[in-house]
Design a protein around this motif. Structure first.
Motif, PDB file in Angstrom:
ATOM      1  N   HIS A 186       0.797  -1.139   0.108  1.00 14.35           N
ATOM      2  CA  HIS A 186       0.040  -0.072  -0.118  1.00 14.35           C
ATOM      3  C   HIS A 186       0.835   1.349   0.200  1.00 14.35           C
ATOM      4  CE1 HIS A 186      -3.923  -1.601   0.340  1.00 14.35           C
ATOM      5  NE2 HIS A 186      -3.495  -2.593   1.368  1.00 14.35           N
ATOM      6  N   ALA A 187       1.999   1.287   0.924  1.00 12.96           N
ATOM      7  CA  ALA A 187       2.711   2.335   0.653  1.00 12.96           C
ATOM      8  C   ALA A 187       3.427   2.804  -0.447  1.00 12.96           C
ATOM      9  CB  ALA A 187       3.992   2.253   1.677  1.00 12.96           C
ATOM     10  N   HIS A 188       3.935   1.581  -1.322  1.00 15.06           N
ATOM     11  CA  HIS A 188       4.579   1.919  -2.491  1.00 15.06           C
ATOM     12  C   HIS A 188       3.418   2.425  -3.467  1.00 15.06           C
ATOM     13  CE1 HIS A 188       8.597   0.634  -2.178  1.00 15.06           C
ATOM     14  NE2 HIS A 188       7.978  -0.372  -1.323  1.00 15.06           N
ATOM     15  N   ARG A 189       2.346   2.063  -3.247  1.00 12.71           N
ATOM     16  CA  ARG A 189       0.896   2.703  -4.297  1.00 12.71           C
ATOM     17  C   ARG A 189       0.912   4.038  -3.926  1.00 12.71           C
ATOM     18  NH1 ARG A 189      -4.031   3.401  -5.111  1.00 12.71           N
ATOM     19  NH2 ARG A 189      -5.073   2.745  -3.220  1.00 12.71           N
ATOM     20  N   LEU A 190       0.914   4.358  -2.704  1.00 14.83           N
ATOM     21  CA  LEU A 190       0.537   5.744  -2.357  1.00 14.83           C
ATOM     22  C   LEU A 190       1.954   6.562  -2.817  1.00 14.83           C
ATOM     23  CD1 LEU A 190      -0.942   5.481   1.427  1.00 14.83           C
ATOM     24  CD2 LEU A 190      -2.242   5.789  -0.835  1.00 14.83           C
ATOM     25  N   LEU A 191       3.056   6.066  -2.443  1.00 16.72           N
ATOM     26  CA  LEU A 191       4.407   6.679  -3.246  1.00 16.72           C
ATOM     27  C   LEU A 191       4.278   6.858  -4.567  1.00 16.72           C
ATOM     28  CD1 LEU A 191       7.051   7.493  -1.625  1.00 16.72           C
ATOM     29  CD2 LEU A 191       8.011   5.345  -2.477  1.00 16.72           C
ATOM     30  N   GLY A 192       3.657   6.020  -5.216  1.00 21.05           N
ATOM     31  CA  GLY A 192       3.604   6.343  -6.755  1.00 21.05           C
ATOM     32  C   GLY A 192       2.564   7.283  -7.076  1.00 21.05           C
ATOM     33  N   ALA A 193       1.554   7.397  -6.524  1.00 23.60           N
ATOM     34  CA  ALA A 193       0.538   8.489  -6.748  1.00 23.60           C
ATOM     35  C   ALA A 193       1.168   9.983  -6.333  1.00 23.60           C
ATOM     36  CB  ALA A 193      -0.632   8.215  -5.760  1.00 23.60           C
ATOM     37  N   ALA A 194       1.833   9.818  -5.270  1.00 25.50           N
ATOM     38  CA  ALA A 194       2.580  11.220  -4.928  1.00 25.50           C
ATOM     39  C   ALA A 194       3.655  11.740  -6.034  1.00 25.50           C
ATOM     40  CB  ALA A 194       3.455  11.121  -3.723  1.00 25.50           C
ATOM     41  N   HIS A 195       4.410  10.678  -6.724  1.00 24.14           N
ATOM     42  CA  HIS A 195       5.364  10.861  -7.597  1.00 24.14           C
ATOM     43  C   HIS A 195       4.473  11.301  -8.975  1.00 24.14           C
ATOM     44  CE1 HIS A 195       8.850   9.796  -5.769  1.00 24.14           C
ATOM     45  NE2 HIS A 195       8.503   8.648  -5.528  1.00 24.14           N
ATOM     46  N   VAL A 196       3.247  10.699  -9.188  1.00 21.16           N
ATOM     47  CA  VAL A 196       2.537  11.230 -10.301  1.00 21.16           C
ATOM     48  C   VAL A 196       2.027  12.622 -10.160  1.00 21.16           C
ATOM     49  CG1 VAL A 196       0.362  10.969 -11.534  1.00 21.16           C
ATOM     50  CG2 VAL A 196       1.581   9.039 -10.816  1.00 21.16           C
ATOM     51  N   ARG A 197       1.546  13.019  -9.008  1.00 22.45           N
ATOM     52  CA  ARG A 197       1.298  14.355  -8.740  1.00 22.45           C
ATOM     53  C   ARG A 197       2.217  15.409  -8.964  1.00 22.45           C
ATOM     54  NH1 ARG A 197      -3.834  15.167  -9.444  1.00 22.45           N
ATOM     55  NH2 ARG A 197      -5.509  14.338  -7.686  1.00 22.45           N
ATOM     56  N   LEU A 198       3.649  15.073  -8.717  1.00 25.62           N
ATOM     57  CA  LEU A 198       4.759  15.929  -8.829  1.00 25.62           C
ATOM     58  C   LEU A 198       5.327  15.682 -10.262  1.00 25.62           C
ATOM     59  CD1 LEU A 198       6.039  15.280  -5.217  1.00 25.62           C
ATOM     60  CD2 LEU A 198       5.130  17.295  -6.012  1.00 25.62           C
ATOM     61  N   GLN A 199       4.448  14.905 -11.033  1.00 26.14           N
ATOM     62  CA  GLN A 199       5.350  14.653 -12.441  1.00 26.14           C
ATOM     63  C   GLN A 199       6.478  13.922 -12.416  1.00 26.14           C
ATOM     64  OE1 GLN A 199       4.812  18.463 -14.055  1.00 26.14           O
ATOM     65  NE2 GLN A 199       2.684  17.994 -14.986  1.00 26.14           N
ATOM     66  N   ARG A 200       6.858  13.093 -11.689  1.00 25.79           N
ATOM     67  CA  ARG A 200       8.116  12.423 -11.541  1.00 25.79           C
ATOM     68  C   ARG A 200       7.720  10.877 -12.182  1.00 25.79           C
ATOM     69  NH1 ARG A 200       9.894  14.220  -5.385  1.00 25.79           N
ATOM     70  NH2 ARG A 200      10.262  16.594  -6.048  1.00 25.79           N
ATOM     71  N   HIS A 201       7.404  10.671 -13.288  1.00 30.54           N
ATOM     72  CA  HIS A 201       6.880   9.521 -13.951  1.00 30.54           C
ATOM     73  C   HIS A 201       7.421   8.497 -13.895  1.00 30.54           C
ATOM     74  CE1 HIS A 201       4.081  12.792 -16.377  1.00 30.54           C
ATOM     75  NE2 HIS A 201       3.705  12.633 -15.196  1.00 30.54           N
ATOM     76  N   ASP A 202       8.789   8.207 -14.122  1.00 26.99           N
ATOM     77  CA  ASP A 202       9.569   7.067 -13.944  1.00 26.99           C
ATOM     78  C   ASP A 202       9.428   6.351 -12.425  1.00 26.99           C
ATOM     79  OD1 ASP A 202      10.163   7.368 -16.597  1.00 26.99           O
ATOM     80  OD2 ASP A 202      12.287   8.248 -16.053  1.00 26.99           O
ATOM     81  N   ASP A 203       9.983   7.529 -11.401  1.00 30.49           N
ATOM     82  CA  ASP A 203       9.658   7.072 -10.122  1.00 30.49           C
ATOM     83  C   ASP A 203       8.434   6.535  -9.800  1.00 30.49           C
ATOM     84  OD1 ASP A 203      12.213   7.944  -9.698  1.00 30.49           O
ATOM     85  OD2 ASP A 203      11.559   9.964  -8.772  1.00 30.49           O
ATOM     86  N   ALA A 204       7.244   7.024 -10.348  1.00 27.76           N
ATOM     87  CA  ALA A 204       5.758   6.604 -10.156  1.00 27.76           C
ATOM     88  C   ALA A 204       5.535   5.088 -10.646  1.00 27.76           C
ATOM     89  CB  ALA A 204       4.881   7.513 -10.786  1.00 27.76           C
ATOM     90  N   ARG A 205       6.265   4.996 -12.089  1.00 30.72           N
ATOM     91  CA  ARG A 205       6.046   3.748 -12.440  1.00 30.72           C
ATOM     92  C   ARG A 205       6.721   2.548 -11.714  1.00 30.72           C
ATOM     93  NH1 ARG A 205       4.054   2.059 -16.773  1.00 30.72           N
ATOM     94  NH2 ARG A 205       3.734   4.009 -17.636  1.00 30.72           N
ATOM     95  N   ALA A 206       7.868   2.932 -11.288  1.00 35.59           N
ATOM     96  CA  ALA A 206       8.478   1.946 -10.275  1.00 35.59           C
ATOM     97  C   ALA A 206       8.026   1.561  -9.164  1.00 35.59           C
ATOM     98  CB  ALA A 206      10.144   2.478 -10.035  1.00 35.59           C
ATOM     99  N   ALA A 207       7.484   2.507  -8.476  1.00 34.97           N
ATOM    100  CA  ALA A 207       6.692   2.557  -7.230  1.00 34.97           C
ATOM    101  C   ALA A 207       5.447   1.625  -7.415  1.00 34.97           C
ATOM    102  CB  ALA A 207       6.352   3.708  -6.512  1.00 34.97           C
ATOM    103  N   TYR A 208       4.710   1.782  -8.581  1.00 36.65           N
ATOM    104  CA  TYR A 208       3.528   1.051  -8.837  1.00 36.65           C
ATOM    105  C   TYR A 208       3.883  -0.154  -9.259  1.00 36.65           C
ATOM    106  CZ  TYR A 208       0.546   5.153  -8.957  1.00 36.65           C
ATOM    107  OH  TYR A 208      -0.281   6.276  -8.717  1.00 36.65           O
ATOM    108  N   ARG A 209       5.054  -0.594  -9.986  1.00 36.92           N
ATOM    109  CA  ARG A 209       5.271  -2.073 -10.179  1.00 36.92           C
ATOM    110  C   ARG A 209       5.647  -2.737  -8.853  1.00 36.92           C
ATOM    111  NH1 ARG A 209       3.416  -3.212 -14.936  1.00 36.92           N
ATOM    112  NH2 ARG A 209       3.795  -2.060 -16.397  1.00 36.92           N
ATOM    113  N   ARG A 210       6.503  -2.181  -8.028  1.00 37.51           N
ATOM    114  CA  ARG A 210       6.728  -2.717  -6.887  1.00 37.51           C
ATOM    115  C   ARG A 210       5.380  -3.171  -6.078  1.00 37.51           C
ATOM    116  NH1 ARG A 210       9.479  -6.014  -4.107  1.00 37.51           N
ATOM    117  NH2 ARG A 210       9.796  -5.722  -2.028  1.00 37.51           N
TER     118      ARG A 210
END
Length: 996
Positions: A778-802
């Motif tokens: 759950h924390a990695h999914r929330l981390l990915g959402a924060a990265h999306v909001r901040l337009q850090r798309h590569d970091d978001a994808r890595a967090a969602y995959r995890r």
């Protein structure tokens, strides 16, 4: 009981607690209030609410607004129909509001106004005084402009104007009645704001000018006349009466209407009526310093002075003595200009009254210095002398001075022989007051502990004044003796620098601005602390100020940097004098207040800290506030300045460690369980996480609706971040993660995405220690959402995959489904709507397999949105309509707003701009009601696009401006897109809707 207030922003109080209403609910309620007792047809309600721009489905939307309003007025009872009756159906039956007149503040105001008018018609001083009190209470019902939220809407214009006119008449009647009683100081307070609001009303201006003149503010009175004459001449209006008044003011020749308490002058009969009664003789205020009035007693004493003098030339007992007991004027006194002006103003003219002022504030804030400086500043107004005594109310070097002892000292100073002093304290107090009668004397009672110590020393004779200083608020003196309270706060930044410059020299302070800034900050702008540091710096003139700033820095926010030679100037000792007067319960709570991480604390949080019921703790907080060891910074919220907090930390070090740890755990539970309840109010459909029950003694906040939840989150925002950090540092790993889980929805609502990212990262080590793989997913999914909001798309994808990997290993299909939907959001943000659609369809498939209704609704909306982006508009509308129906069935109003936004966008792209505008307006209204700033900005952006395409360019520009204001506040990059449209007037697609 339900109460409704329209004298200001429209407000509903249920049991004294405000009820949260959305903008449309306020409009519906306002229409029903204006037509109270009358049935308003549904068709008429629609016309009043939307005017010419009636959206599709408006009758259904109206029914929804009325339904929400009914639930807000009576949330747990179907009996709401006795307040709002009618169903607004097509047969013509409308809606009617059935409230008793006494439940509406406007009715109560009008009743009191009529009552006061009848009292004033009697033209009798006693009844005029009662009318003043009635009008004062009636005017106190006003909180702003009538129907302030809707005053510009056509349906409210007439009623708002009528109430405004009554308000102005009541204020004028109140001021005229005060003037007729000679209470000119209160007239000034009553009229200053009125004249500013209505500068062209000559009558108001003349009345205020006379009041200023009566209070010896002659220059201000003349300037008020001059300004009025200029304004009126600009409009071509002659004002001979105002011009004549100006001349008479400058000649000091204005007849006054009355003077308390024995005035026989004109009594105002009522609003607009002529005054009756004889006019007193012309009164001229003095042109220079006030001169003593020759009283009967002093004239008699002067006439017999020759025969009352002994052969040695010593004064006889009958001859009055003028004592001057004030300590020397503080030579390095700085600041307090407003407070000194207030004291001068109240002590300016005491010919017909006495005055008592109570100066209160925390220890070390400079109360005694202010009282002594003020005493010297007004000494010319008290030619018969000044008495001073230090009552030692908080001095641990000796017992507090009793009032009897203080009176005997005063009798000695007044030259009364020992043999003439009575035996009992009551008789001594009587003699003391008798000797001050008919004289003009100032009495300064310094460092009073409580009202009982002060009350026997008060003087009620006209011409006399008493200044009291105390660390306690002495509320009894204010309520029972009519004392005027004057609260003393910390110095301003500028005043604090002036204090250092006055003691160390301007050049030395100017040479090291950064060191000075740190000294001021670490001294918390407390005069005593600044004086201690300045004394040490003055004693070491070769040392740079940076060395003293560094010493305070090394003290690590403790009090060791504020050592002084004597107890009276040692800050730790001074604080202790207040602390040792506390009850055991208040002393314990003061020590516990060292533990919270934030700058302030609410009553329930303090109750959790102390493991006491809130109602039992409120008197304890009141005791601390009365001792000025904490301050009530807003209703129900308390704080203490940094140095007092440092003192509390020192004291808390003496408590058993297990007690401090237990208190910290209770406080953590307080914030966790309150945050969880608040998150559920914001997003009821969110899948919950399990948390342990609160510990015994924990008192969560009582939040009733989404508005109160968002308000609590906003008020505690910084505190909650500190609580998370403290929980991680102390090994409270599970509560730390759970608290972060509750915060992210608020962060998304309000655009606090950096805090979202930082808080999730902060708890990652805690999750590693816990070994909770589900929480990690759950924390990695929330981390990915924060990265999306901040337009850090590569970091978001890595967090969602995890997250997807972890959910798959654990077999948590719900988590997988939400993560697929999040991957769809990411793909959409990266400009890949086809990839986004694939992820959203996979999420929809999983939610359908699980029978997860809220997940299905959200995924349907996401699928529809992506189909709209791909040009498949009919399919998009079909999926979004399914989403809207499901969200409404599930009661998910956040999802409902998102689906309305998607439908508006799809209709806009299809070319059906009228429908698009209708859906998008509903989305904006709902987002505004829910406090969803991000979604509101996006919907406003798209609404502007649809209005522009429909040819409604002015409306489009209004929508874009509103969107830009929010996006700028959130520092969002989309703001530049909207700004470009406003600059060029060009259309374009708005930013996509986000998914959490």
């Amino acid at each position: 009981m339900l109460m409704v207030s329209v004298l200001g922003p429209v407000q509903v109080l249920r049991g004294g607690v405000p009820v949260r209403l959305g903008p449309r609910q306020v409009e519906v309620l306002s229409i029903l209030l204006i037509n109270r007792g009358t049935s308003v047809p549904a068709s008429r309600m629609v016309e009043l609410l939307w005017g010419d721009a009636v959206p599709p489905g408006a009758p259904a939307t109206l029914r929804s607004h009325v339904s929400h309003l009914r639930r807000a007025l009576h949330p747990a009872s179907p009996g709401a129909a006795d307040v709002i009756s009618g169903a607004g159906n097509p047969s013509g039956r409308g809606y009617r509001l059935d409230l008793a007149p006494e439940q509406i503040d406007a009715h109560r105001f009008e009743q009191e106004y009529v009552r006061a008018h009848h009292l004033l018609r009697a033209r009798h001083a006693e009844k005029t005084g009662r009318a003043v009190a009635v009008l004062h209470d009636a005017l106190g019902l006003w909180r702003g402009a009538a129907f302030a939220d809707v005053a510009d809407r056509p349906f409210a214009l007439n009623e708002a104007a009528r109430l405004t006119a009554l308000h102005r008449s009541a204020r004028l009647a109140h001021a005229e009645a005060l003037a007729s009683l000679g209470r000119y100081g209160e007239v000034i307070i009553a009229l200053s704001g009125v004249v500013a609001e209505d500068p062209y009303d000559e009558g108001l201006r003349r009345l205020l000018a006379v009041a200023l003149y009566a209070e010896q503010r002659v220059d201000e009175a003349a300037q008020l006349c001059r300004a009025g004459l200029v304004l009126l001449r600009q409009r071509g209006i002659d004002a001979p009466d105002l011009q004549e008044l100006q001349r008479r003011i400058l000649r000091r020749d204005v007849p006054l209407r009355g003077s308390p308490p024995r005035a026989t002058g004109a009594i105002t009969a009522g609003p607009g009526e002529a005054a009756a009664g004889p006019t007193p003789a012309t009164t001229r205020p003095p042109t220079g310093p006030a001169q003593p009035a020759t009283s009967t007693a002093s004239a008699s004493a002067s006439a017999t002075s020759a025969s009352a003098t002994s052969g040695t030339g010593e004064p006889s007992p009958a001859e009055p003595v003028a004592p001057h007991l004030l300590p020397p004027d503080p030579a390095r006194f700085v600041g307090r200009a407003a407070e000194l002006a207030d004291i001068r103003r109240r002590l300016d003219d005491l010919a017909d009254r006495a005055e008592t002022m109570v100066i209160t504030g925390p220890p070390g804030v400079g109360k005694s210095s202010l009282a002594i400086r003020a005493g010297h500043a007004v000494a010319d107004r008290f030619p018969d002398g000044q008495l001073y005594v230090n009552l030692r109310g908080f001095d641990e070097t000796g017992p507090a001075l009793g009032p009897g002892e203080a009176i005997r000292g005063f009798l000695d100073a007044l030259g009364i022989p020992q043999q003439q002093i009575p035996v009992t304290e009551a008789a001594q107090a009587g003699l003391y007051r008798a000797r001050l009668a008919g004289r003009r004397m100032l009495v300064v009672l310094d460092n009073a502990r409580d009202a009982d110590q002060v009350r026997p020393l008060l003087v009620g004779s006209p011409g006399c004044a008493v200044l009291v200083t105390s660390r306690n608020q002495l509320a009894d003196l204010v309520t029972t003796e009519g004392a005027h309270p004057l609260g003393l706060d910390l110095l301003s930044e500028t005043e604090a620098r002036q204090l250092l410059a006055r003691r160390l020299g301007d050049e030395r302070v100017a040479d090291e601005p950064e060191a000075v800034a740190e000294i001021v900050s670490r001294c918390s702008r407390l005069p005593l602390a600044l004086a201690i540091v300045a004394a040490r710096a003055a004693g070491n003139p070769r040392f740079p100020l940076e060395s003293f700033a560094d010493e305070l820095r090394q003290a690590d926010q403790g009090l060791d940097g504020f050592r002084a030679a004597t107890p009276a100037t040692n800050i730790r000792t001074v604080f202790s004098w207040s602390y040792h007067t506390l009850s055991p319960a208040a002393a314990r709570l003061f020590r516990l207040l060292a533990l919270p991480p934030g700058p302030s604390i609410t009553v329930p949080a303090a109750a959790s800290l102390a493991a006491e019921p809130a109602d039992r703790l409120r008197p304890v907080l009141t005791e601390l506030a009365a001792a000025h060891l904490v301050a009530e910074v807003s209703p129900g919220r308390y704080a203490c300045h940094d140095l007092l907090r440092a003192y509390a930390i020192e004291l808390a070090g003496g408590d058993p460690e297990h007690e401090r740890q237990a208190a910290e755990r209770r406080l953590l539970d307080h914030y966790l369980h309150t945050a969880r309840a608040a998150d559920r109010l914001i997003w009821p459909q969110r899948d919950p996480i399990e948390i342990a029950p609160p510990r015994v003694g924990v008192v969560p906040e009582q939040l009733t609706d989404q508005h109160s939840a968002l308000a609590w989150f906003a008020a505690e925002h910084a505190v909650l971040l500190d609580v998370v950090a403290r929980a991680v540092d102390t090994g409270s790993d599970a509560p730390a993660w759970q608290l972060v889980w509750t915060l992210v929805n608020f962060f998304d609502h309000r655009g606090h995405w950096d805090d979202w990212l930082a808080s999730v990262r902060r708890v990652m080590p805690a999750l590693d220690r816990l070994g909770d793989r589900s929480a990690q997913a759950h924390a990695h999914r929330l981390l990915g959402a924060a990265h999306v909001r901040l337009q850090r798309h590569d970091d978001a994808r890595a967090a969602y995959r995890r997250a997807l990997h972890l959910f798959g290993e654990l077999g948590e299909t719900v988590g997988e489904a939400f993560t697929h939907r999040s991957l769809g959001w990411l793909a959409e943000r990266q400009g890949d709507p086809a990839g986004a659609l694939r992820s959203d369809l996979r999420a929809l498939q999983l939610f359908q397999q699980l029978g997860h209704p809220d997940g299905q609704a959200s995924a349907l909306n996401s699928v529809g949105w992506c189909q709209a982006l791909l040009g498949r508009y009919e399919e998009a509308i079909d999926h979004c309509e399914q989403a809207l129906l499901l969200h409404r069935k599930n009661g998910n109003r956040v999802g409902e707003a998102s689906a309305l936004d998607s439908l508006g966008y799809a209709h806009h792209l299809l070319g059906d701009h009228v429908s698009a505008i209708g859906y998008l307006r509903q989305a904006v209204e709902l987002c505004r009601e829910l406090g969803q700033w991000t979604q509101e900005a996006e919907s406003l952006h798209r609404l502007g696009d649809a209005q522009y395409a429909a040819g409604a360019v002015p409306d489009a520009r209004l929508a874009w401006r509103a969107a830009l204001a929010i996006l700028d506040r959130l520092a969002r990059p989309e703001a530049e897109t909207v700004r470009g449209k406003l600059d060029r007037g060009g259309p374009g697609a708005g930013p996509p809707t986000g998914h959490l």
